[in-house]
Design a protein around this motif. Structure first.
Motif, PDB file in Angstrom:
ATOM      1  N   GLN A 192       0.826  -1.210   0.000  1.00  0.00           N
ATOM      2  CA  GLN A 192       0.000   0.000   0.000  1.00  0.00           C
ATOM      3  C   GLN A 192       0.859   1.259   0.000  1.00  0.00           C
ATOM      4  N   PHE A 193       0.461   2.236  -0.809  1.00  0.00           N
ATOM      5  CA  PHE A 193       1.061   3.568  -0.739  1.00  0.00           C
ATOM      6  C   PHE A 193      -0.040   4.549  -0.369  1.00  0.00           C
ATOM      7  N   TYR A 194       0.290   5.494   0.491  1.00  0.00           N
ATOM      8  CA  TYR A 194      -0.669   6.524   0.876  1.00  0.00           C
ATOM      9  C   TYR A 194      -0.116   7.891   0.504  1.00  0.00           C
ATOM     10  N   GLY A 195      -0.926   8.675  -0.154  1.00  0.00           N
ATOM     11  CA  GLY A 195      -0.568  10.043  -0.491  1.00  0.00           C
ATOM     12  C   GLY A 195      -1.782  10.717  -1.085  1.00  0.00           C
ATOM     13  N   GLN A 196      -1.584  11.862  -1.677  1.00  0.00           N
ATOM     14  CA  GLN A 196      -2.651  12.565  -2.382  1.00  0.00           C
ATOM     15  C   GLN A 196      -1.982  13.431  -3.430  1.00  0.00           C
ATOM     16  N   SER A 197      -2.770  14.034  -4.297  1.00  0.00           N
ATOM     17  CA  SER A 197      -2.184  14.808  -5.387  1.00  0.00           C
ATOM     18  C   SER A 197      -1.312  15.937  -4.866  1.00  0.00           C
ATOM     19  N   GLU A 198      -1.625  16.447  -3.679  1.00  0.00           N
ATOM     20  CA  GLU A 198      -0.814  17.503  -3.075  1.00  0.00           C
ATOM     21  C   GLU A 198       0.520  16.978  -2.544  1.00  0.00           C
ATOM     22  N   ALA A 199       0.628  15.671  -2.358  1.00  0.00           N
ATOM     23  CA  ALA A 199       1.865  14.999  -1.931  1.00  0.00           C
ATOM     24  C   ALA A 199       1.825  13.612  -2.565  1.00  0.00           C
ATOM     25  N   PRO A 200       2.167  13.524  -3.847  1.00  0.00           N
ATOM     26  CA  PRO A 200       1.781  12.349  -4.644  1.00  0.00           C
ATOM     27  C   PRO A 200       2.464  11.040  -4.273  1.00  0.00           C
ATOM     28  N   MET A 201       1.632  10.037  -4.245  1.00  0.00           N
ATOM     29  CA  MET A 201       1.979   8.619  -4.168  1.00  0.00           C
ATOM     30  C   MET A 201       2.380   8.165  -2.771  1.00  0.00           C
ATOM     31  N   SER A 202       3.425   8.725  -2.159  1.00  0.00           N
ATOM     32  CA  SER A 202       3.971   8.000  -1.019  1.00  0.00           C
ATOM     33  C   SER A 202       4.375   8.891   0.144  1.00  0.00           C
ATOM     34  N   VAL A 203       3.376   9.311   0.923  1.00  0.00           N
ATOM     35  CA  VAL A 203       3.663   9.889   2.234  1.00  0.00           C
ATOM     36  C   VAL A 203       4.055   8.764   3.190  1.00  0.00           C
ATOM     37  N   SER A 204       3.362   7.628   3.063  1.00  0.00           N
ATOM     38  CA  SER A 204       3.681   6.453   3.875  1.00  0.00           C
ATOM     39  C   SER A 204       3.461   5.206   3.033  1.00  0.00           C
ATOM     40  N   PRO A 219       5.408   6.424   7.774  1.00  0.00           N
ATOM     41  CA  PRO A 219       5.937   7.449   6.868  1.00  0.00           C
ATOM     42  C   PRO A 219       7.266   7.033   6.262  1.00  0.00           C
ATOM     43  N   THR A 220       7.472   7.417   5.005  1.00  0.00           N
ATOM     44  CA  THR A 220       8.768   7.185   4.384  1.00  0.00           C
ATOM     45  C   THR A 220       9.770   8.171   4.974  1.00  0.00           C
ATOM     46  N   PRO A 221      11.071   7.859   4.914  1.00  0.00           N
ATOM     47  CA  PRO A 221      12.068   8.777   5.500  1.00  0.00           C
ATOM     48  C   PRO A 221      12.243  10.075   4.731  1.00  0.00           C
ATOM     49  N   TRP A 222      11.578  10.205   3.581  1.00  0.00           N
ATOM     50  CA  TRP A 222      11.724  11.410   2.766  1.00  0.00           C
ATOM     51  C   TRP A 222      10.682  12.464   3.126  1.00  0.00           C
ATOM     52  N   ASN A 223       9.831  12.166   4.102  1.00  0.00           N
ATOM     53  CA  ASN A 223       8.803  13.104   4.540  1.00  0.00           C
ATOM     54  C   ASN A 223       8.883  13.284   6.050  1.00  0.00           C
ATOM     55  N   LYS A 241      -2.054   6.995  15.359  1.00  0.00           N
ATOM     56  CA  LYS A 241      -0.744   6.335  15.264  1.00  0.00           C
ATOM     57  C   LYS A 241      -0.575   5.332  16.401  1.00  0.00           C
ATOM     58  N   SER A 242      -0.122   4.134  16.048  1.00  0.00           N
ATOM     59  CA  SER A 242       0.155   3.110  17.048  1.00  0.00           C
ATOM     60  C   SER A 242       1.531   3.356  17.656  1.00  0.00           C
ATOM     61  N   PRO A 243       1.840   2.748  18.795  1.00  0.00           N
ATOM     62  CA  PRO A 243       3.159   2.956  19.408  1.00  0.00           C
ATOM     63  C   PRO A 243       4.327   2.560  18.507  1.00  0.00           C
ATOM     64  N   ASP A 244       4.101   1.620  17.563  1.00  0.00           N
ATOM     65  CA  ASP A 244       5.192   1.223  16.669  1.00  0.00           C
ATOM     66  C   ASP A 244       5.196   2.028  15.371  1.00  0.00           C
ATOM     67  N   GLY A 245       4.412   3.113  15.321  1.00  0.00           N
ATOM     68  CA  GLY A 245       4.545   4.065  14.233  1.00  0.00           C
ATOM     69  C   GLY A 245       3.619   3.884  13.049  1.00  0.00           C
ATOM     70  N   PHE A 246       2.727   2.894  13.075  1.00  0.00           N
ATOM     71  CA  PHE A 246       1.815   2.687  11.954  1.00  0.00           C
ATOM     72  C   PHE A 246       0.626   3.641  12.058  1.00  0.00           C
ATOM     73  N   LEU A 247       0.284   4.252  10.932  1.00  0.00           N
ATOM     74  CA  LEU A 247      -0.837   5.175  10.866  1.00  0.00           C
ATOM     75  C   LEU A 247      -2.087   4.441  10.400  1.00  0.00           C
ATOM     76  N   ARG A 248      -3.217   4.738  11.043  1.00  0.00           N
ATOM     77  CA  ARG A 248      -4.485   4.151  10.630  1.00  0.00           C
ATOM     78  C   ARG A 248      -5.470   5.284  10.396  1.00  0.00           C
ATOM     79  N   ILE A 249      -5.839   5.489   9.123  1.00  0.00           N
ATOM     80  CA  ILE A 249      -6.764   6.560   8.786  1.00  0.00           C
ATOM     81  C   ILE A 249      -8.174   6.141   9.199  1.00  0.00           C
ATOM     82  N   VAL A 250      -8.823   7.014   9.967  1.00  0.00           N
ATOM     83  CA  VAL A 250     -10.176   6.705  10.428  1.00  0.00           C
ATOM     84  C   VAL A 250     -11.226   7.483   9.640  1.00  0.00           C
ATOM     85  N   ASP A 251     -10.822   8.576   8.967  1.00  0.00           N
ATOM     86  CA  ASP A 251     -11.807   9.325   8.181  1.00  0.00           C
ATOM     87  C   ASP A 251     -11.144  10.510   7.498  1.00  0.00           C
TER      88      ASP A 251
END
Length: 520
Positions: free
Chosen positions: A314-326, A347-351, A406-416
């Motif tokens: 999975q890649f998460y991003g949006q057109s304002e930050a395309p393809m890979s925020v995480s 998150p990738t290390p580039w953000n 965000k979980s303690p191990d750094g994973f983001l879970r989008i709720v809405d």
């Protein structure tokens, strides 16, 4: 000792034209594009086509400054899109499923003076735009000549030249991407060379590519379908271009070409695994399915992994930050952990990424906050919309509009999405969490949750559901399921059963359309 002469260009980072030129100037006889009719295109042929097309566009008088492209999936589209950039023309894409009024808005807003169109499918659209869009000065056809001359015929007058991009700065605008317009008129997102290079760099360093890349393109090449082209070229891979997405045709192409990777939105994946002919085709060559753009309910993602194997990235991003925020890598898809399957990764290390409250204060782990981003991936702003730009980039952060935990191990879970959050009786209800619970019922294939006006509670929770034709379930059962898992506040007050959930042109559930249907 004399100080060395230092010029501004000495330390300038690469532009997107530099990456494309580099990718097409080695192993020039390798196949880079495969068509369903059996024709192949080599790196040399693609390079030379880009060169000749760019000379065509640069020779138009007066020289165009902005271009719009509308086309189905065909071999010329990657060459056209890159040729415009090499000609120094800022381009934007018109979605093939859009309406004429949408196109007129973009042409006016982006000050487009050149239309490049697929004559086999959009000659009628081009004719209408010629009559209704006086800003357009040039029409160029891909394919047979019509309203505009054929780009292939015009290209015959030019010899291939070395691929050298025009002088530009990393912060210069290269393309304009239009948002979906889910909250009003679409916004023109100013995409810079820096943004495009950073997006490609993240794909090269963070995405899990097969050792041998045979990538199937079934999304529109003018949009998401070509978003990974530069990375594939740099890695020496090849793309197989499908005319579009049709489940059986896609499965046939995977089997025929021994496809190793594909990019899809979740609705495409569900259309495959729910198709009655799934299982007739050998899909074992698939090593990775890149997916993103919209939520993938954890229960349905588990179904997909069980049917296709641990191939999901999975890649998460949006057109304002395309393809890979995480990103969420294949091994991080823990099939027995619903919270992990609901995650969009780390998150990738580039953000630089932070979850913030409405006062821009970081929230604690386990608390919901808006995903905010900094880094070279970000857009330059919204075209001609300074107020919206200031709001989106307030405080020096891109405010994505996505609420996550965000979980303690750094994973983001989008709720809405912030705009999709339902406020009922003073309580916040996150639509994504209700949708995920509904999707756990074996009879439910897809679900979308919205808030509808209510005189007593402000809003009430409404769900629309698509079920498996072979199974039955009542609205009362599904309401009770959510009440049991999430409590009475989040339980839908009503459920509508549909044959299909309306989708936006990008393949996302169209909640704007659902609200328009049910708000009354």
């Amino acid at each position: 000792m004399k100080e060395p002469l230092m010029t501004s260009s000495m330390y300038q980072s690469a532009l997107i034209t530099d990456l494309v030129s580099h990718a097409l100037n080695y192993d020039v006889d390798r196949v880079v594009v495969v068509l369903e009719d059996g024709r192949n295109q080599s790196a040399r042929e693609l390079r030379d086509l880009i060169s000749r097309y760019s000379q065509v566009f640069a020779a138009l008088a007066p020289k165009p400054l902005r271009a719009a492209v509308i086309a189905k999936n065909r071999v010329e589209v990657p060459a056209v899109m890159n040729a415009l950039t090499f000609a120094g023309i800022v381009s934007t894409s018109l979605h093939p499923m859009g309406a004429i009024e949408d196109y007129l808005y973009v042409i006016e807003d982006a000050e487009v003076d050149l239309l490049v169109y697929d004559a086999d499918h959009f000659e009628g659209i081009a004719s209408q735009l010629k009559d209704r869009a006086p800003r357009l000065k040039h029409f160029v056809a891909i394919g047979t000549e019509g309203v505009g001359p054929s780009v292939n015929r015009m290209a015959e007058a030019f010899l291939p030249q070395p691929l050298i991009g025009p002088p530009a700065e990393p912060n210069d605008m290269a393309r304009i991407a239009y948002s979906g317009g889910t909250t009003g008129k679409p916004k023109g997102i100013m995409v810079t060379h820096r943004t495009m290079v950073t997006s490609t760099m993240i794909q090269l360093t963070e995405w899990e590519w097969p050792a041998e890349i045979r990538h199937l393109v079934c999304a529109p090449l003018s949009h998401a379908g070509a978003s990974v082209l530069t990375a594939i070229l740099l890695k020496g891979g090849a793309m197989v271009v499908a005319p579009g997405f049709e489940p059986v045709a896609v499965m046939q192409a995977i089997e025929k070409h021994r496809i190793t990777s594909v990019l899809m939105v979740p609705t495409m994946v569900l259309a495959l695994i729910d198709h009655p002919r799934f299982g007739e085709f050998d899909l074992s060559s698939l090593e990775v399915i890149f997916y993103g753009a919209s939520a993938f309910p954890a229960a349905r993602l588990k179904d997909a992994i069980e049917k296709l194997g641990p191939v999901f990235f999975q890649f998460y991003g949006q057109s304002e930050a395309p393809m890979s925020v995480s990103v969420l890598r294949r091994a991080e898809h823990l099939i027995d952990d619903p919270l992990r399957l609901a995650s969009c990764g780390r998150p990738t290390p580039w953000n630089r990424v932070a979850l913030m409250d409405d006062d821009m204060r970081p929230v604690a782990d386990g608390e919901p906050g808006e995903i905010c981003v900094q880094g070279p991936l970000l857009m330059a702003g919204y075209l001609n919309k300074p107020e919206e730009t200031e709001q989106a980039l307030a405080g020096g952060w891109l405010h994505t509009g996505d609420v996550a935990i965000k979980s303690p191990d750094g994973f983001l879970r989008i709720v809405d999405r912030k705009k999709d959050m339902i406020v009922t009786g003073g309580f916040n209800v996150f639509a994504r969490e209700v949708e995920d619970v509904l999707a756990t019922h074996p009879a439910v294939r897809q679900a979308a949750v919205i808030g509808i006006p209510d005189p007593k509670w402000g809003e009430t929770v409404k769900a629309v559901v698509v079920t498996d034709p072979a199974q039955t379930v009542t609205a009362e059962e599904l309401i009770a399921l959510v009440r049991e898992r999430k409590g009475a506040v989040q339980a839908p007050k009503s459920i509508e059963f549909l044959d299909a959930i309306p989708l936006s042109p990008l393949g996302k559930p169209d909640k704007k359309a659902l609200r328009a249907i049910y708000a009354g």
